[in-house]
Every structure is written in C-alpha cells, then in structure tokens.
Design an enzyme around this catalytic site. Structure first.
Site, PDB file in Angstrom:
ATOM      1  N   GLN A  99       0.834  -1.210   0.000  1.00  0.00           N
ATOM      2  CA  GLN A  99       0.000   0.000   0.000  1.00  0.00           C
ATOM      3  C   GLN A  99       0.869   1.261   0.000  1.00  0.00           C
ATOM      4  O   GLN A  99       0.617   2.216   0.740  1.00  0.00           O
ATOM      5  CB  GLN A  99      -0.945  -0.011   1.200  1.00  0.00           C
ATOM      6  CG  GLN A  99      -2.151  -0.910   1.021  1.00  0.00           C
ATOM      7  CD  GLN A  99      -3.094  -0.415  -0.077  1.00  0.00           C
ATOM      8  OE1 GLN A  99      -3.142   0.766  -0.420  1.00  0.00           O
ATOM      9  NE2 GLN A  99      -3.843  -1.337  -0.652  1.00  0.00           N
ATOM     10  N   SER A 100       1.888   1.284  -0.844  1.00  0.00           N
ATOM     11  CA  SER A 100       2.812   2.416  -0.876  1.00  0.00           C
ATOM     12  C   SER A 100       2.164   3.664  -1.465  1.00  0.00           C
ATOM     13  O   SER A 100       1.685   3.659  -2.611  1.00  0.00           O
ATOM     14  CB  SER A 100       4.034   2.040  -1.723  1.00  0.00           C
ATOM     15  OG  SER A 100       4.818   3.179  -2.000  1.00  0.00           O
ATOM     16  N   ASN A 101       2.184   4.744  -0.704  1.00  0.00           N
ATOM     17  CA  ASN A 101       1.735   6.047  -1.224  1.00  0.00           C
ATOM     18  C   ASN A 101       2.765   6.617  -2.186  1.00  0.00           C
ATOM     19  O   ASN A 101       2.426   7.326  -3.126  1.00  0.00           O
ATOM     20  CB  ASN A 101       1.541   7.032  -0.071  1.00  0.00           C
ATOM     21  CG  ASN A 101       0.535   6.532   0.932  1.00  0.00           C
ATOM     22  OD1 ASN A 101      -0.617   6.298   0.607  1.00  0.00           O
ATOM     23  ND2 ASN A 101       0.972   6.358   2.175  1.00  0.00           N
ATOM     24  N   ALA A 103       4.628   4.849  -4.240  1.00  0.00           N
ATOM     25  CA  ALA A 103       4.455   4.196  -5.539  1.00  0.00           C
ATOM     26  C   ALA A 103       3.312   4.856  -6.312  1.00  0.00           C
ATOM     27  O   ALA A 103       3.441   5.157  -7.499  1.00  0.00           O
ATOM     28  CB  ALA A 103       4.180   2.706  -5.339  1.00  0.00           C
TER      29      ALA A 103
END
Ligand SMILES: *Cc1c(COP(=O)(O)O)cnc(C)c1O
Length: 362
Positions: A99-101, A103
C-alpha cells in the site's frame, strides 16, 4: 522540555527574511518539475486543540499536494522527476510496500510527464485481504498505467530494482531508479522547500511555530526539513514519529540524509545531530500493522476535524502527537504544527481496521 530549553539562537526578523530569500535562491538552482499544488494550506485544528488542551494545533496540508489524492512524495518527485528528465530517462522504476503512497504518486507523476513506470511492491505485512492487495493505492497504481509486480517480504528491493533496470536496458529502455520513498538528497530537496514554505507562511501570518511533528519512514521528509530548518537558522522543535525502524536507526538514517542534503545546499555543518529527533514508540507490532492508538487517532481527527489520516504513517504519527501531548511533552509550547503527509488512499486497503459495523474481516 519546554520552549525555554532552547533559547535565543533564532535570527531576528530582518535576518530571518534574508535567510529565507537566500534559501529560495539556492533551491531555485535545482532542476524541478512542478507537480504539486503549492503552497499547501496551513490550517488551525481548533476542535482538536480544545479536545486535547495544551498548545494550539495546526495542520500543514501536504495531503493536499494535488497529485492523485496528494501526499508528501509529490514534493520529492518534483526534483526526482526533473533529474530523470535531465538524464534522458524514458522509464521510472521504484519500490515500496504493497500500500505504498510513494508508488502511487510516482505512477501518477510518470503518467503526467509521459514516462513508463514500473513498480515493485514488497509484501511486508503478509496480509491476504483482497482489499489490502488490490484496493487503495494498488488500484491507483494500476489506474495510472504503471506495471506492478509483487515481491516477498524481506526481498532485497534495491537489488530487485537494479535487476529490473538491467533487463529494461537490455531492451533499449532508459530507466531512472527512484529509491523507496524517494529518499535521497535529490528527493529530500522537496522537504527543504517545504521548510521554506512553512517559514514563509508563518512569517506572513505572524505565527510563531514552536514545534513541527510528522510521521517518519524512509527519512527523506524529516531529512529535508532538518536541512531546511538548519539553513534558515530556525529553532522550531522538529520531531519525527517513527513507523518502522527503532529510534537509533531512524535518527541515524535521518541525520545521514540531512547532512548529505544540506551539503548540496552548501550548509552541511549547520545540521547538528541533536536537531534530529525521532520517537519510535508508536510503531506497534511492525510497519503497516494497525495499532489501537492509530485507530483511535484516525477516528478522532475524522470526527473532530473532517480530516483523513492513514493507518500506516500519518495515523501513527498522530497517535504519537496525542500521546506525547497528554504526557506534557509540549507543555509551554503555544503553536504545534502537524505535517499531514497524506496517505488517505491507503484507508481503502484497510476497511476492517476501524471497527465500523459491517466491515468485519472476511
Ligand atoms: C512516505 C510517507 C511518510 C514518511 O515519509 P518519509 O520521507 O518516507 O520518511 C509519511 N506519511 C505518509 C502518508 C507517507 O506516504
């Protein structure tokens, strides 16, 4: 600890304005692609302040940077993407947790500029929840047209990115690799710029900011702020709330990157080790794993201020802010700013976390 523990070193008004102008000039010397809606607002949180007692709390709205639902990575990407373009890149590679912001904002920035984007997502939580694996930031990564592939938790993500870069080069592409979180001296310039922006806003509002608190992870945000505040000679008490590493490691990472960032501005010596403070007592069981304090903090701000914080970063940062305020750490401080680093898109990857009726885990 109180405001009077670090007296009088801050420059006077004329000198402070001169330092802001000098820093603006130094920042302007770096290549930059405008991606964010800047300056982001600085707003009081008066219902939250009344609820908690103590100082007046403000929120610096870096959740409103404007790119694909906003967040702190947008400021870093302004400098990183400019460097990629300068190097003639046609493809961006980066990595993060599922859930990388970072990325998601990178995928959006690459789309905006017209570059291909490859994202490697490390499974750091082991969650099999389809919402976590496919919704929230992952949905947006794909919507922006990025090529997304997963790697197991503990994989050497730097090596994984290099291997991907090599295979793309072999096919004739020109990849530019952005480290996790965009945290290198180029990316951290975005937060030097944020320190300047905040100082300019405070001066225009005649607001004396005593402390600035935010969530710290890959360290570029805090490192840039440390370097920027040092360049300004500011005595704002900066505190990062850790979301992953233990305190000593986190502070070491921030200090190292702050020094390297300040070196690019010609003021490496202005960065002192004692200006790097991280409190890593609010991580809980690990990165990306919910804590009761985070759940309480996210709900509280959603209900008192209409603000959306996230489960992985800003919610844990807020948990720290609330708990430390209750413990009297900010006694004697008048104005405390929480830097909202964004992340609300991740809420949709954690729908069962907030004990709301009908959202029980499957
Ligand atoms: C990445 C991120 C952070 C941490 O910033 P770093 O520069 O990695 O330390 C904080 N909050 C949110 C919402 C983020 O996405």
């Amino acid at each position: 600890m109180s405001r009077t523990d670090h007296p009088g070193a801050a420059p006077g008004q004329g000198e402070a304005a001169a330092r802001r102008a000098a820093l603006a000039e130094r920042i302007a010397a770096f290549p930059r692609v405008r991606l964010g809606h800047l300056p982001t607002p600085l707003e009081p949180m008066d219902r939250f302040s009344a609820h908690l007692g103590g100082p007046r709390f403000w929120v610096k709205r870096d959740d409103c940077t404007g790119l694909s639902s906003g967040g702190n990575k947008t400021r870093k990407l302004e400098f990183l993407m400019a460097e990629a373009l300068d190097q003639g890149a046609d493809t961006i590679i980066t990595q993060g947790a599922t859930q990388s912001n970072h990325a998601r904002q990178t995928a959006a920035a690459a789309a905006r500029i017209g570059l291909a984007c490859h994202i490697l997502l490390e499974d750091r939580t082991g969650s099999n929840d389809p919402q976590y694996r496919l919704n929230g930031n992952v949905l947006l990564d794909r919507l922006h047209g990025a090529t997304v592939s997963a790697r197991p938790g503990g994989a050497d993500m730097v090596a994984e990115m290099e291997a991907l870069a090599e295979s793309l080069r072999a096919k004739g592409a020109k990849p530019y690799v952005i480290p996790g979180g965009g945290s290198n001296p180029t990316g951290a310039l975005g937060y030097v710029n944020c320190a300047l922006e905040l100082a300019e806003q405070a001066a225009a509002m005649d607001l004396e900011i005593d402390a600035l608190v935010h969530a710290t992870g890959s360290s570029g945000t805090q490192a840039g702020l440390v370097a920027g505040l040092a360049a300004l000679g500011s005595d704002i008490h900066l505190l990062g709330i850790g979301v992953r590493a233990p305190q000593e490691r986190q502070e070491g990472m921030v200090f190292d990157l702050a020094r390297r960032t300040a070196a690019r501005l010609g003021c490496e010596e202005a960065v002192r080790r004692e200006d790097v403070r991280a409190n890593c007592d609010y991580v809980g069981a690990g990165y990306g794993l919910p804590t009761p304090g985070m759940v309480e903090a996210v709900k509280l701000l959603a209900r008192l201020e209409g603000l959306l914080f996230d489960p992985v970063y800003s919610g844990k940062g807020l948990d720290g802010l609330i708990d430390l305020t209750r413990k009297g750490v900010f006694d004697g401080f008048r104005n405390v700013v929480f830097l909202h680093t964004g992340g609300s898109a991740a809420l949709f990857g954690y729908p069962e976390t907030f004990d709301l009726p009908g959202y029980a885990a499957a």
